[in-house]
Design an enzyme around this catalytic site. Sequence first.
Site, PDB file in Angstrom:
ATOM      1  N   TYR A 153       0.841  -1.212   0.000  1.00  0.00           N
ATOM      2  CA  TYR A 153       0.000   0.000   0.000  1.00  0.00           C
ATOM      3  C   TYR A 153       0.876   1.263   0.000  1.00  0.00           C
ATOM      4  O   TYR A 153       0.646   2.207  -0.766  1.00  0.00           O
ATOM      5  CB  TYR A 153      -0.893  -0.053   1.236  1.00  0.00           C
ATOM      6  N   LYS A 157       1.114   4.109  -2.857  1.00  0.00           N
ATOM      7  CA  LYS A 157       0.748   5.496  -2.542  1.00  0.00           C
ATOM      8  C   LYS A 157       1.935   6.447  -2.736  1.00  0.00           C
ATOM      9  O   LYS A 157       1.751   7.621  -3.063  1.00  0.00           O
ATOM     10  CB  LYS A 157       0.199   5.588  -1.115  1.00  0.00           C
TER      11      LYS A 157
HETATM   12  N1  CAA Z   1       2.424   0.679  14.437  1.00  0.00           N
HETATM   13  C1  CAA Z   1       3.233   0.043  15.315  1.00  0.00           C
HETATM   14  N2  CAA Z   1       3.216  -1.282  15.499  1.00  0.00           N
HETATM   15  C2  CAA Z   1       2.362  -2.000  14.792  1.00  0.00           C
HETATM   16  C3  CAA Z   1       1.489  -1.415  13.879  1.00  0.00           C
HETATM   17  C4  CAA Z   1       1.549  -0.002  13.719  1.00  0.00           C
HETATM   18  N3  CAA Z   1       0.759   0.652  12.852  1.00  0.00           N
HETATM   19  N4  CAA Z   1       0.753  -2.380  13.290  1.00  0.00           N
HETATM   20  C5  CAA Z   1       1.148  -3.544  13.845  1.00  0.00           C
HETATM   21  N5  CAA Z   1       2.105  -3.313  14.748  1.00  0.00           N
HETATM   22  C6  CAA Z   1       2.841  -4.277  15.563  1.00  0.00           C
HETATM   23  C7  CAA Z   1       1.885  -5.129  16.407  1.00  0.00           C
HETATM   24  O1  CAA Z   1       1.520  -4.434  17.586  1.00  0.00           O
HETATM   25  C8  CAA Z   1       2.753  -6.343  16.684  1.00  0.00           C
HETATM   26  O2  CAA Z   1       3.669  -6.052  17.670  1.00  0.00           O
HETATM   27  P1  CAA Z   1       4.056  -7.177  18.758  1.00  0.00           P
HETATM   28  O3  CAA Z   1       4.677  -8.300  17.974  1.00  0.00           O
HETATM   29  O4  CAA Z   1       5.005  -6.476  19.674  1.00  0.00           O
HETATM   30  O5  CAA Z   1       2.758  -7.559  19.412  1.00  0.00           O
HETATM   31  C9  CAA Z   1       3.536  -6.521  15.374  1.00  0.00           C
HETATM   32  O6  CAA Z   1       3.483  -5.230  14.722  1.00  0.00           O
HETATM   33  C10 CAA Z   1       2.948  -7.556  14.451  1.00  0.00           C
HETATM   34  O7  CAA Z   1       1.557  -7.289  14.309  1.00  0.00           O
HETATM   35  P2  CAA Z   1       0.471  -8.432  14.439  1.00  0.00           P
HETATM   36  O8  CAA Z   1       0.665  -9.253  15.693  1.00  0.00           O
HETATM   37  O9  CAA Z   1      -0.875  -7.809  14.249  1.00  0.00           O
HETATM   38  O10 CAA Z   1       0.891  -9.370  13.206  1.00  0.00           O
HETATM   39  P3  CAA Z   1      -0.029 -10.088  12.180  1.00  0.00           P
HETATM   40  O11 CAA Z   1       0.869 -10.765  11.212  1.00  0.00           O
HETATM   41  O12 CAA Z   1      -1.091 -10.876  12.870  1.00  0.00           O
HETATM   42  O13 CAA Z   1      -0.807  -8.894  11.433  1.00  0.00           O
HETATM   43  C11 CAA Z   1      -1.011  -6.902  10.177  1.00  0.00           C
HETATM   44  C12 CAA Z   1      -0.059  -7.929  10.768  1.00  0.00           C
HETATM   45  C13 CAA Z   1      -1.973  -7.583   9.179  1.00  0.00           C
HETATM   46  C14 CAA Z   1      -0.160  -5.903   9.444  1.00  0.00           C
HETATM   47  C15 CAA Z   1      -1.861  -6.254  11.287  1.00  0.00           C
HETATM   48  O14 CAA Z   1      -1.011  -5.809  12.330  1.00  0.00           O
HETATM   49  C16 CAA Z   1      -2.615  -5.059  10.770  1.00  0.00           C
HETATM   50  O15 CAA Z   1      -3.666  -5.209  10.155  1.00  0.00           O
HETATM   51  N6  CAA Z   1      -2.076  -3.860  11.004  1.00  0.00           N
HETATM   52  C17 CAA Z   1      -2.690  -2.638  10.530  1.00  0.00           C
HETATM   53  C18 CAA Z   1      -2.015  -2.128   9.316  1.00  0.00           C
HETATM   54  C19 CAA Z   1      -2.525  -0.741   9.041  1.00  0.00           C
HETATM   55  O16 CAA Z   1      -2.155   0.214   9.700  1.00  0.00           O
HETATM   56  N7  CAA Z   1      -3.407  -0.606   8.047  1.00  0.00           N
HETATM   57  C20 CAA Z   1      -3.986   0.645   7.735  1.00  0.00           C
HETATM   58  C21 CAA Z   1      -5.332   0.362   7.152  1.00  0.00           C
HETATM   59  S1  CAA Z   1      -6.193   1.872   6.835  1.00  0.00           S
HETATM   60  C22 CAA Z   1      -5.578   2.335   5.369  1.00  0.00           C
HETATM   61  O17 CAA Z   1      -4.866   1.674   4.687  1.00  0.00           O
HETATM   62  C23 CAA Z   1      -5.971   3.718   4.936  1.00  0.00           C
HETATM   63  C24 CAA Z   1      -4.818   4.648   4.963  1.00  0.00           C
HETATM   64  O18 CAA Z   1      -4.597   5.338   3.968  1.00  0.00           O
HETATM   65  C25 CAA Z   1      -4.023   4.789   6.177  1.00  0.00           C
END
Ligand code: CAA
Length: 245
Positions: A153, A157
Site C-alpha cells: 500500500y 501510494k
Molecule cells: N504501528 C506500530 N506497530 C504496529 C502497527 C503499527 N501501525 N501495526 C502492527 N504493529 C505491531 C503489532 O503491535 C505487533 O507487535 P508485537 O509483535 O510487539 O505484538 C507486530 O506489529 C505484528 O503485528 P500483528 O501481531 O498484528 O501481526 P499479524 O501478522 O497478525 O498482522 C497486520 C499484521 C496484518 C499488518 C496487522 O497488524 C494489521 O492489520 N495492522 C494494521 C495495518 C494498518 O495500519 N493498516 C492501515 C489500514 S487503513 C488504510 O490503509 C488507509 C490509509 O490510507 C491509512
Amino acid sequence: MDLTGKVAVVTGAARGLGKGIAEKLAELGAHVVISDMNEEGAEATKEEIITNGGRAEVFLCNVAVKEEAKRLVEETAQKHGRLDILVNNAGINRDSMLHKMDHGQWDAVLGVNLTGVFNTMKPASQIMREQEHGRIVNISSASWLGNVGQANYAAAKAGVVGLTKTAARELGKKNITVNAICPGFIDTDMTRGVPEKVWDIMVSKIPMGRAGKPEDVANCIAFLASDQASYINGELINVGGGMVL
Ligand code: CAA
C-alpha cells in the site's frame, strides 16, 4: 465554491471516502460520475445525491483494467462533451507484514492503487489537454511515508506522489492542475478493519486526538477542484489532523 456545470469522475465512490467526495462535489453543483465495481453501493450513492437535489450517474468500472478505465473516462467526456474533474480515489488494502506478504497481495494493491491511477490519468490527460482545462486530484495516503503492515500500500501510494508531481509538470501549461491528498487516519470501513490495538496506536499519533471524517477530506478536494485553486499545482496536501507534520 461553485462547481455548477462541471463534470466530475470519482473512482471508488460506492462508499467511504469516495462516497463523501462524490456527495460534496454534487452538493457544490457538479454532475458526478460515480465509478465503482460495487453496483449496489454506487447506486445507493447516486440515489442519495439525487434525493439531495444533485446530479449523478453510475459507471461500473474496475480501474485496474486499462480498457475499463479508458472507457470510463472517454465515454464520460463523449456523453457530456467535457471532463472537468477527475478524482482518483479507488483503493484497496491487503495488509500483511513484509515477510508474510505474498505476490498476490502485492500485485492486487499495486494494480488498483497505482496502475489504476495511471489507467484513468492517461486518457483524461489527453482529453484535458485538448480542452485546455482540467483538475486531477489523486488520493495518496499518509502511509506513503511507511506504515507497519503496508509495504504494498505504501509503495503504491508513494508511486501516486511521483505520478502526480510528474503530471503536474507536464500538464500545467495546458491549464490543468494535478494535486494529491494524503488522508491521515479517516473513519471508513477500511480503517475499521485494522485490529483494535492498531486503531489505538494510529489515533495516538494524531494531535487532534481523533480519526478524521470523509467530509474532512472531501472539503479539501472540493477546493482543489474549484476555480479558487487554479494556481495550486503539484502539491501534496495532508488532511490528517496533524498526523504527519
Ligand atoms: N504501528 C506500530 N506497530 C504496529 C502497527 C503499527 N501501525 N501495526 C502492527 N504493529 C505491531 C503489532 O503491535 C505487533 O507487535 P508485537 O509483535 O510487539 O505484538 C507486530 O506489529 C505484528 O503485528 P500483528 O501481531 O498484528 O501481526 P499479524 O501478522 O497478525 O498482522 C497486520 C499484521 C496484518 C499488518 C496487522 O497488524 C494489521 O492489520 N495492522 C494494521 C495495518 C494498518 O495500519 N493498516 C492501515 C489500514 S487503513 C488504510 O490503509 C488507509 C490509509 O490510507 C491509512
